[in-house]
Design an enzyme around this catalytic site. Structure first.
Site, PDB file in Angstrom:
ATOM      1  N   THR B 144     -26.235  80.662  -5.641  1.00  0.00           N
ATOM      2  CA  THR B 144     -27.341  81.466  -6.145  1.00  0.00           C
ATOM      3  C   THR B 144     -27.062  81.973  -7.563  1.00  0.00           C
ATOM      4  O   THR B 144     -26.009  82.558  -7.808  1.00  0.00           O
ATOM      5  CB  THR B 144     -27.530  82.685  -5.214  1.00  0.00           C
ATOM      6  N   GLU B 145     -27.990  81.742  -8.455  1.00  0.00           N
ATOM      7  CA  GLU B 145     -27.887  82.198  -9.857  1.00  0.00           C
ATOM      8  C   GLU B 145     -26.602  81.723 -10.526  1.00  0.00           C
ATOM      9  O   GLU B 145     -26.109  82.332 -11.462  1.00  0.00           O
ATOM     10  CB  GLU B 145     -27.985  83.738  -9.950  1.00  0.00           C
ATOM     11  N   LEU B 146     -26.080  80.602 -10.025  1.00  0.00           N
ATOM     12  CA  LEU B 146     -24.817  80.028 -10.511  1.00  0.00           C
ATOM     13  C   LEU B 146     -23.640  81.006 -10.422  1.00  0.00           C
ATOM     14  O   LEU B 146     -22.686  80.920 -11.199  1.00  0.00           O
ATOM     15  CB  LEU B 146     -24.934  79.496 -11.945  1.00  0.00           C
ATOM     16  N   TRP B 294     -25.579  82.925 -14.364  1.00  0.00           N
ATOM     17  CA  TRP B 294     -26.305  82.370 -15.517  1.00  0.00           C
ATOM     18  C   TRP B 294     -27.318  83.345 -16.086  1.00  0.00           C
ATOM     19  O   TRP B 294     -28.137  82.978 -16.906  1.00  0.00           O
ATOM     20  CB  TRP B 294     -26.917  81.012 -15.172  1.00  0.00           C
TER      21      TRP B 294
END
Lengths: 402, 491
Positions: B144-146, B294
């Site tokens: 999730t979200e890198l 990210w």
């Protein structure tokens, strides 16, 4: 030579009824700080002694005109005037009194020299227009509220509306205290957008005499012991939505035991509100304070756990800034100007009492919400100062007009 | 010249109802079906369908030289089940062999930070879903979200993944380039690092007319890509960039149509992540001691857990883990997991007053405070539900399992007077009989359980199932649960 501002107000400390007096005070003080001269013309209650001179500067000249001007019916007994005025909100003879005030101003206008006229709200507008006519100087009208806000959709006084309309037409520049109000006067008074400059109010301590900072051992402190305090503070009039506060209070008290509602302020609806609290069965949970002194107001801000402003129409709402400054999470009406500056607040529709109650309950129950609102709200208040706002008025308005 | 690895993240959260304090304990559903439907249909039209069409055409036009990888969250796949033509449009792309599916947490959650057990469970749920819908098992993972940190690499490796997508953050790379493969520190897994400048040129700056490089042409963009020194340029972004974050009017679709052609023309090829890890060798180990994401300029977690409200809400949510899982109640576990979706915490972010409008644009609420209030009201409702179940008295369980005089008259002539008969009846009845009683308009079984037996929980559960087998199983589970309560109180 210093430029001179001819300012006409109708409230000036210590006689403050609403936010306007505070704005006038801070604005005047900052103008003088910034090396401008100010002639401040204000009606002065005939029967009162001027006990406290607020601040003295060779650059400031305060001219007082004895008058009964006082738009709201605060001191009914002293003035002995009927309350069945326009909308039941004004004195019956307010229009005549304003005319008389304007006439008195004429003498002073002719005597004084100045570079710009800056007047505040409708009672000073005719005097402002007159000054412009006589001295051919630019006119700035500063709008803190309009007849539309005060009338709350229940009907407005046509004469006052007309005075406002005319002043907006005659003015070289209009200052509104919010975009909320700017949009309103563009729509209802047919004013061109480029004529209006928005200058939000800032927070400033208006209690001049800091020596009086006694610890307030108010009797309230006993009543609120171990209880959460939900605060209403404002004139008790339709425009401020006091009824919605009480109706929400009723719902909150059904779900939260240790809570007290402090209902602070005075106004023509106060008796009705006391009756309503009885009717709702919450009279034991509501403290009606009546009119308060500045230091008492400050005390309330300090002890409150949440401040609620359910105004029907609030051109600005400076009390919300004050409440936030003193560390209250704020729940404020979407119909307000202050939300444009106090971004870290909870917004509500004034009519949606269930939602107001929902939001109050959230702030009372979720400590972390209370904490974050408090911290960030205070930061919002600190972002805007009177010095900045006065700078804005000088640079964006005065400089372009004189 | 470096190869392009183009990856899109496809996700829609399941948004919450405006759940008030007064809704707590009223057994109200948490999710806003109507609003989710509205948002989803809008994004299908604006983004998914037109973008998938372009991607498929590109694959055909380039004879399969254009390649793309996706990760599609479970929460989106679930919502798309009612839109088979959209699923089909993804399927068509995947079937070409030029697209690769990337694994992630089913619920687009931050479980990797709060509960590794839950993290693993959600990865497996996502795998299951991908198997079900596309018949594929992912080899590459994106969190999730890198969000990435060394430990995540170890866990993901243990689940059989070969590589992880992560942010090519300056604070990690320092003097190194994101255009090579790296090996995770302490784990045998490859890291593919996002080239944030070239990614954000499209994702964030494409339609910004005050950007000095605006307008971004395919030619200009590819000339930048061609200057890159290294093996691989990882261009990662939200799928919704196409048609939603960047509107159609900005020319984003034309850009998508043209930039791959331009790249191939200049001899720049496309690789899938799983091809990249075979083709290139990692140049070094890379240490991610702290969490990196990210998001925002900080590339950290502050957008989700930066303020006290977010931290509190997340801690409260994950503190329920054991109690929730112990219920073995599918619905409550699913609801709890849907609450883990990162978007709910993003909405509580107070950074956006200063940070510009990126956060605000995606926020369905008036303010972060509103988001927090709704979320906390729901948490309290869940807590109350858990307490209610735990406190149920033996007498109540006995009552629910007893015979009732208001019997259920089944369409096929059978009658049920208690839950046991309902369970067996459901199992043995025909599908016609079942759908006579339970269809889109009504659910007689659920109503009978609610009004006669007065078991709200079972009534709710019955309303959500789709077949008689499932319904029978739900009744069976409930019977077991109640019997257990009775036994426990006798002991």
């Amino acid at each position: 030579m210093n430029k001179k501002i001819f300012m006409i107000g109708w409230e000036y400390p210590p006689y403050i009824i609403g936010g306007l007096g505070r704005v006038c005070y801070h604005l005047t003080k900052e103008l003088v700080n910034k090396e401008l001269e100010v002639i401040f013309l204000t009606p002065f209650p005939i029967d009162k002694k001027d006990e406290r001179v607020k601040f003295i500067s060779p650059k400031l000249k305060i001219v007082k005109i004895g008058s009964w001007i006082n738009p709201y019916y605060y001191e009914k007994k002293k003035c002995n005037i009927s309350i069945q005025g326009v909308n039941g909100v004004y004195y019956e003879n307010i229009l005549e009194e304003v005319k008389r005030f304007t006439k008195e101003c004429e003498k002073i206008i002719r005597e004084e020299e100045f570079d710009i006229i800056h007047c505040h709200d409708w009672m000073t507008f005719e005097a402002g227009i007159l000054a412009k006519k006589i001295k051919k100087k630019p006119l700035v009208v500063h709008v803190h509220s309009t007849e539309l806000d005060r009338g709350c959709g229940l009907g407005i006084c046509k004469e006052i509306f007309e005075i406002e309309r005319k002043a907006f037409e005659e003015a070289d520049k209009i200052i509104t205290v919010s975009n909320f109000m700017k949009n309103k006067i563009m729509e209802f008074y047919n004013v061109q957008e480029n004529k209006i400059e928005v200058v939000h109010n800032a927070f400033g301590k208006y209690r001049m005499d800091d020596k009086e900072k006694k610890e307030n051992k108010s009797s309230i402190s006993k009543l609120i012991k171990n209880k959460k305090v939900v605060l209403y503070l404002g004139r008790v009039t339709l425009q401020k939505g006091p009824e919605y506060f009480l109706r929400a209070a009723k719902i909150v008290s059904d779900f939260y035991k240790d809570v007290v509602f402090v209902f602070a302020g005075y106004g023509e609806l106060l008796t009705k509100m006391i009756e309503l609290a009885c009717e709702l069965g919450i009279i034991d949970k509501v403290i009606f304070t009546g009119y308060l002194k500045d230091e008492e107001v400050e005390y309330l801000y300090r002890i409150a756990d949440v401040y609620v402003m359910p105004s029907v129409s609030e051109p600005f709402g400076i009390t919300a800034l004050e409440a936030a400054f003193y560390g209250n999470p704020t729940i404020i009406s979407k119909n307000s100007g202050v939300k444009e500056v106090l971004k870290n607040s909870i917004l509500i529709d004034f009519w949606d009492v269930r939602d107001i109650a929902n939001k109050i309950l959230a702030v009372l129950n979720y400590d972390v919400l209370n904490e974050v609102l408090k911290e960030n709200g205070r930061k919002d208040v600190e972002k805007i100062t009177w010095s900045m706002q006065t700078e804005k008025i000088i640079n964006n308005i005065y400089e372009k007009l004189w | 010249m470096a190869s392009i690895c183009f990856y899109l993240h496809v996700h829609q959260p399941i948004r919450l109802k405006r759940f008030t304090f007064f809704d707590i304990g009223k057994d109200i559903d948490y999710f806003d079906k109507e609003r989710n439907k509205l948002y989803l249909e809008r994004i299908i039209e604006k983004s998914y369908l037109p973008t998938n069409k372009i991607i498929l055409e590109l694959i055909h036009k380039t004879d399969g030289r254009f390649k793309i990888s996706f990760s599609i969250t479970g929460t989106l796949l679930e919502q798309l089940e009612e839109y088979p033509h959209v699923i089909e449009s993804f399927e068509k792309i995947i079937k070409t062999g030029c697209a690769e599916l990337v694994g992630e947490t089913y619920y687009h959650s931050l479980a990797s930070i709060y509960s590794l057990k839950e993290f693993v469970a959600q990865i497996k749920l996502h795998e299951k879903k991908l198997k079900e819908i596309f018949g594929k098992k992912p080899k590459i993972f994106r969190n999730t979200e890198l969000v990435y940190q060394n430990q995540i690499g170890k866990i993901v490796e243990s689940l059989g993944y070969k590589a992880i997508l992560a942010e090519g953050a300056d604070k990690i790379l320092e003097w190194r380039s994101p255009c090579f493969l790296y090996k995770a520190k302490d784990a045998n897994i490859i890291l593919l690092l996002k080239h944030y400048r070239l990614s954000d040129d499209i994702a964030f700056r494409f339609s910004n007319s005050s950007w000095s490089e605006w307008p971004l042409t395919p030619d200009k963009y590819i000339s930048w890509v061609s200057q890159v020194q290294g093996d691989i340029v990882n261009i990662f972004m939200d799928y919704e960039t196409f048609g939603e974050h960047q509107w159609k009017e900005s020319g984003i679709f034309e850009f998508l149509e043209e930039f791959p052609i331009e790249a191939l023309k200049r001899g720049i090829d496309f690789v899938l992540p799983s091809e990249a890890i075979k083709k290139f060798k990692p140049v070094a180990d890379l240490d991610f001691p702290n969490y990196v994401s990210w998001a925002d300029t900080e590339r950290d977690l502050t957008a989700w857990i930066g303020n006290k409200m977010q931290q509190f809400a997340l801690n409260e949510l994950y503190s329920l883990e054991q109690a929730i899982l112990a219920t073995k109640d599918r619905n409550i576990i699913d609801a709890w997991r849907k609450l883990q979706t990162a978007d709910h915490f993003y909405y509580m972010c107070t950074k956006w007053f200063a940070d510009g409008d990126v956060h605000k644009y995606f926020n369905p609420y008036d303010s972060p405070y509103e988001a927090f209030i709704i979320f906390m009201n729901i948490i309290n409702d869940i807590k109350q539900r858990l307490r209610g179940e735990a406190e149920m008295k033996k007498e109540e369980a006995l009552r629910i399992l007893s015979d009732f005089s208001d019997i259920f008259w089944c369409h096929d002539g059978k009658v049920f007077k208690n839950l046991y008969e309902l369970r067996d009846g459901l199992k043995n009845m025909s599908n016609e009989t079942y759908s006579y009683h339970a269809n889109n308009e009504k659910n007689d079984f659920s109503n009978w359980v609610r009004d006669v037996i007065k078991d709200e929980k079972l009534a709710n559960d019955l309303r959500k199932v789709k077949s008689k087998e499932e319904a029978s199983q739900i009744v069976e589970n409930r019977i077991k649960e109640l019997e257990k309560k009775i036994r426990r109180s006798i002991l």
